[in-house]
Design a protein around this motif. Structure first.
Motif, PDB file in Angstrom:
ATOM      1  N   THR A  42       0.809  -1.105   0.094  1.00  0.00           N
ATOM      2  CA  THR A  42      -0.079  -0.184   0.027  1.00  0.00           C
ATOM      3  C   THR A  42       0.880   1.161  -0.203  1.00  0.00           C
ATOM      4  OG1 THR A  42      -0.074   0.351   2.517  1.00  0.00           O
ATOM      5  CG2 THR A  42      -1.689  -1.193   1.465  1.00  0.00           C
ATOM      6  N   PRO A  43       0.323   2.503  -0.257  1.00  0.00           N
ATOM      7  CA  PRO A  43       1.206   3.659  -0.189  1.00  0.00           C
ATOM      8  C   PRO A  43       2.003   3.594   1.211  1.00  0.00           C
ATOM      9  CG  PRO A  43      -0.778   4.149  -1.428  1.00  0.00           C
ATOM     10  CD  PRO A  43      -0.904   2.690  -0.816  1.00  0.00           C
ATOM     11  N   ASP A  44       1.158   3.459   2.296  1.00  0.00           N
ATOM     12  CA  ASP A  44       1.466   3.486   3.494  1.00  0.00           C
ATOM     13  C   ASP A  44       2.810   2.423   3.797  1.00  0.00           C
ATOM     14  OD1 ASP A  44       0.190   5.738   4.143  1.00  0.00           O
ATOM     15  OD2 ASP A  44      -1.213   4.781   5.349  1.00  0.00           O
ATOM     16  N   GLY A  45       2.369   1.369   3.191  1.00  0.00           N
ATOM     17  CA  GLY A  45       3.352   0.198   3.247  1.00  0.00           C
ATOM     18  C   GLY A  45       4.592   0.283   2.866  1.00  0.00           C
ATOM     19  N   LEU A  46       4.680   0.985   1.581  1.00  0.00           N
ATOM     20  CA  LEU A  46       5.559   1.614   1.030  1.00  0.00           C
ATOM     21  C   LEU A  46       6.421   2.305   1.689  1.00  0.00           C
ATOM     22  CD1 LEU A  46       7.585   1.232  -1.698  1.00  0.00           C
ATOM     23  CD2 LEU A  46       5.902   3.061  -2.635  1.00  0.00           C
ATOM     24  N   ARG A  47       5.895   3.536   2.172  1.00  0.00           N
ATOM     25  CA  ARG A  47       6.677   4.287   3.051  1.00  0.00           C
ATOM     26  C   ARG A  47       7.279   3.671   4.211  1.00  0.00           C
ATOM     27  NH1 ARG A  47       2.628   7.830   1.174  1.00  0.00           N
ATOM     28  NH2 ARG A  47       0.986   7.254   2.671  1.00  0.00           N
ATOM     29  N   ASP A  48       6.445   3.007   4.864  1.00  0.00           N
ATOM     30  CA  ASP A  48       7.066   2.404   5.841  1.00  0.00           C
ATOM     31  C   ASP A  48       8.472   1.347   5.805  1.00  0.00           C
ATOM     32  OD1 ASP A  48       5.377   3.578   7.720  1.00  0.00           O
ATOM     33  OD2 ASP A  48       3.869   1.793   7.708  1.00  0.00           O
ATOM     34  N   ALA A  49       8.184   0.681   4.734  1.00  0.00           N
ATOM     35  CA  ALA A  49       9.458  -0.177   4.134  1.00  0.00           C
ATOM     36  C   ALA A  49      10.236   0.176   3.307  1.00  0.00           C
ATOM     37  CB  ALA A  49       8.654  -1.646   3.515  1.00  0.00           C
ATOM     38  N   ILE A  50      10.401   1.649   3.266  1.00  0.00           N
ATOM     39  CA  ILE A  50      11.285   2.150   1.858  1.00  0.00           C
ATOM     40  C   ILE A  50      12.774   1.923   2.241  1.00  0.00           C
ATOM     41  CG2 ILE A  50      11.738   4.411   3.079  1.00  0.00           C
ATOM     42  CD1 ILE A  50      10.832   3.771  -0.577  1.00  0.00           C
ATOM     43  N   GLY A  51      12.912   1.704   3.417  1.00  0.00           N
ATOM     44  CA  GLY A  51      14.455   1.303   3.820  1.00  0.00           C
ATOM     45  C   GLY A  51      15.005   0.012   3.709  1.00  0.00           C
ATOM     46  N   GLU A  52      13.962  -0.985   3.537  1.00  0.00           N
ATOM     47  CA  GLU A  52      14.217  -2.081   3.722  1.00  0.00           C
ATOM     48  C   GLU A  52      14.924  -2.982   2.450  1.00  0.00           C
ATOM     49  OE1 GLU A  52      11.068  -4.460   5.340  1.00  0.00           O
ATOM     50  OE2 GLU A  52      10.460  -2.869   6.928  1.00  0.00           O
ATOM     51  N   ARG A  53      15.715  -3.894   2.503  1.00  0.00           N
ATOM     52  CA  ARG A  53      16.445  -4.511   1.480  1.00  0.00           C
ATOM     53  C   ARG A  53      15.403  -5.349   0.486  1.00  0.00           C
ATOM     54  NH1 ARG A  53      21.833  -8.188   2.150  1.00  0.00           N
ATOM     55  NH2 ARG A  53      22.020  -9.125  -0.212  1.00  0.00           N
ATOM     56  N   SER A  54      14.231  -5.762   1.293  1.00  0.00           N
ATOM     57  CA  SER A  54      13.343  -6.507   0.656  1.00  0.00           C
ATOM     58  C   SER A  54      12.624  -5.710  -0.255  1.00  0.00           C
ATOM     59  CB  SER A  54      12.524  -7.278   1.442  1.00  0.00           C
ATOM     60  OG  SER A  54      11.794  -6.527   2.483  1.00  0.00           O
ATOM     61  N   THR A  55      12.278  -4.453   0.035  1.00  0.00           N
ATOM     62  CA  THR A  55      11.415  -3.578  -0.491  1.00  0.00           C
ATOM     63  C   THR A  55      12.438  -3.125  -2.048  1.00  0.00           C
ATOM     64  OG1 THR A  55      10.574  -2.852   1.179  1.00  0.00           O
ATOM     65  CG2 THR A  55      10.232  -1.514  -0.814  1.00  0.00           C
ATOM     66  N   HIS A  56      13.666  -2.822  -1.781  1.00  0.00           N
ATOM     67  CA  HIS A  56      14.491  -2.502  -2.845  1.00  0.00           C
ATOM     68  C   HIS A  56      14.662  -3.675  -3.787  1.00  0.00           C
ATOM     69  CE1 HIS A  56      16.887   0.038   0.371  1.00  0.00           C
ATOM     70  NE2 HIS A  56      15.690   0.518   0.057  1.00  0.00           N
ATOM     71  N   ARG A  57      14.551  -4.776  -3.494  1.00  0.00           N
ATOM     72  CA  ARG A  57      14.652  -6.189  -4.263  1.00  0.00           C
ATOM     73  C   ARG A  57      13.287  -6.146  -5.063  1.00  0.00           C
ATOM     74  NH1 ARG A  57      15.998  -9.820  -0.855  1.00  0.00           N
ATOM     75  NH2 ARG A  57      14.083 -10.010  -0.080  1.00  0.00           N
ATOM     76  N   ALA A  58      12.124  -5.850  -4.386  1.00  0.00           N
ATOM     77  CA  ALA A  58      10.793  -5.832  -5.108  1.00  0.00           C
ATOM     78  C   ALA A  58      10.695  -4.920  -6.082  1.00  0.00           C
ATOM     79  CB  ALA A  58       9.794  -5.615  -3.983  1.00  0.00           C
ATOM     80  N   ILE A  59      11.284  -3.433  -5.837  1.00  0.00           N
ATOM     81  CA  ILE A  59      11.378  -2.609  -6.998  1.00  0.00           C
ATOM     82  C   ILE A  59      12.091  -3.101  -8.091  1.00  0.00           C
ATOM     83  CG2 ILE A  59      12.080  -0.275  -7.406  1.00  0.00           C
ATOM     84  CD1 ILE A  59      11.753   0.362  -4.324  1.00  0.00           C
ATOM     85  N   LEU A  60      13.226  -3.649  -7.939  1.00  0.00           N
ATOM     86  CA  LEU A  60      14.068  -3.988  -9.220  1.00  0.00           C
ATOM     87  C   LEU A  60      13.410  -5.186  -9.797  1.00  0.00           C
ATOM     88  CD1 LEU A  60      17.403  -3.458  -7.678  1.00  0.00           C
ATOM     89  CD2 LEU A  60      16.380  -2.155  -9.319  1.00  0.00           C
ATOM     90  N   ASP A  61      12.874  -6.037  -8.974  1.00  0.00           N
ATOM     91  CA  ASP A  61      12.233  -7.389  -9.671  1.00  0.00           C
ATOM     92  C   ASP A  61      10.835  -6.756 -10.379  1.00  0.00           C
ATOM     93  OD1 ASP A  61      13.601  -9.149  -8.486  1.00  0.00           O
ATOM     94  OD2 ASP A  61      12.461  -9.770  -6.925  1.00  0.00           O
ATOM     95  N   PHE A  62      10.162  -5.622  -9.970  1.00  0.00           N
ATOM     96  CA  PHE A  62       9.063  -5.199 -10.818  1.00  0.00           C
ATOM     97  C   PHE A  62       9.616  -4.806 -12.260  1.00  0.00           C
ATOM     98  CE2 PHE A  62       7.069  -1.195 -11.751  1.00  0.00           C
ATOM     99  CZ  PHE A  62       5.716  -1.739 -12.089  1.00  0.00           C
ATOM    100  N   LEU A  63      10.840  -4.202 -12.198  1.00  0.00           N
ATOM    101  CA  LEU A  63      11.384  -3.447 -13.276  1.00  0.00           C
ATOM    102  C   LEU A  63      11.825  -4.591 -14.162  1.00  0.00           C
ATOM    103  CD1 LEU A  63      13.141  -0.529 -12.140  1.00  0.00           C
ATOM    104  CD2 LEU A  63      11.138  -0.480 -13.275  1.00  0.00           C
ATOM    105  N   CYS A  64      12.339  -5.538 -13.627  1.00  0.00           N
ATOM    106  CA  CYS A  64      12.796  -6.948 -14.491  1.00  0.00           C
ATOM    107  C   CYS A  64      12.071  -7.621 -15.309  1.00  0.00           C
ATOM    108  CB  CYS A  64      13.847  -7.500 -13.774  1.00  0.00           C
ATOM    109  SG  CYS A  64      15.484  -6.732 -13.441  1.00  0.00           S
ATOM    110  N   GLN A  65      10.489  -7.708 -14.570  1.00  0.00           N
ATOM    111  CA  GLN A  65       9.457  -8.370 -14.824  1.00  0.00           C
ATOM    112  C   GLN A  65       8.851  -7.823 -16.309  1.00  0.00           C
ATOM    113  OE1 GLN A  65       7.267  -9.691 -11.699  1.00  0.00           O
ATOM    114  NE2 GLN A  65       9.044 -10.497 -10.752  1.00  0.00           N
ATOM    115  N   HIS A  66       9.103  -6.596 -16.682  1.00  0.00           N
ATOM    116  CA  HIS A  66       8.432  -5.940 -17.699  1.00  0.00           C
ATOM    117  C   HIS A  66       9.274  -5.064 -18.401  1.00  0.00           C
ATOM    118  CE1 HIS A  66       4.785  -4.192 -19.628  1.00  0.00           C
ATOM    119  NE2 HIS A  66       5.312  -3.129 -19.358  1.00  0.00           N
TER     120      HIS A  66
END
Length: 93
Positions: A42-66
């Motif tokens: 969620t937007p709040d969840g993204l804000r809360d997890a912005i510093g987490e490695r798993s979030t960074h990985r999810a962002i890059l995975d999102f890009l790599c899948q499209h």
């Protein structure tokens, strides 16, 4: 004297790249919504997890899948797309 850890620096670089890519993702409402939909964040969840490695990985995975997003982000960040892919791999280690 501080001794730099190359592995730690590599992860920091990959995380910084993921955050830069996130800026590109969030610049487009439809793309940002797709990121939230596909990651389950969620937007709040993204804000809360912005510093987490798993979030960074999810962002890059999102890009790599499209590929159009991968190429668009790479172009905007003025880096080769392979650098985003490599950053995602680094964060999975």
């Amino acid at each position: 004297m501080t001794i730099s850890n190359a592995r730690e620096d590599s992860v920091k670089d990959a995380s910084a790249l993921a955050l830069a890519a996130l800026g590109w993702v969030l610049a487009d409402d439809a793309r940002a919504q797709r990121l939230l939909d596909l990651t389950g964040l969620t937007p709040d969840g993204l804000r809360d997890a912005i510093g987490e490695r798993s979030t960074h990985r999810a962002i890059l995975d999102f890009l790599c899948q499209h590929e159009p997003d991968l190429l668009g982000a790479a172009d905007a960040l003025e880096i080769p797309p392979e650098q985003l892919v490599a950053a995602g791999r680094e964060l999975r280690r």
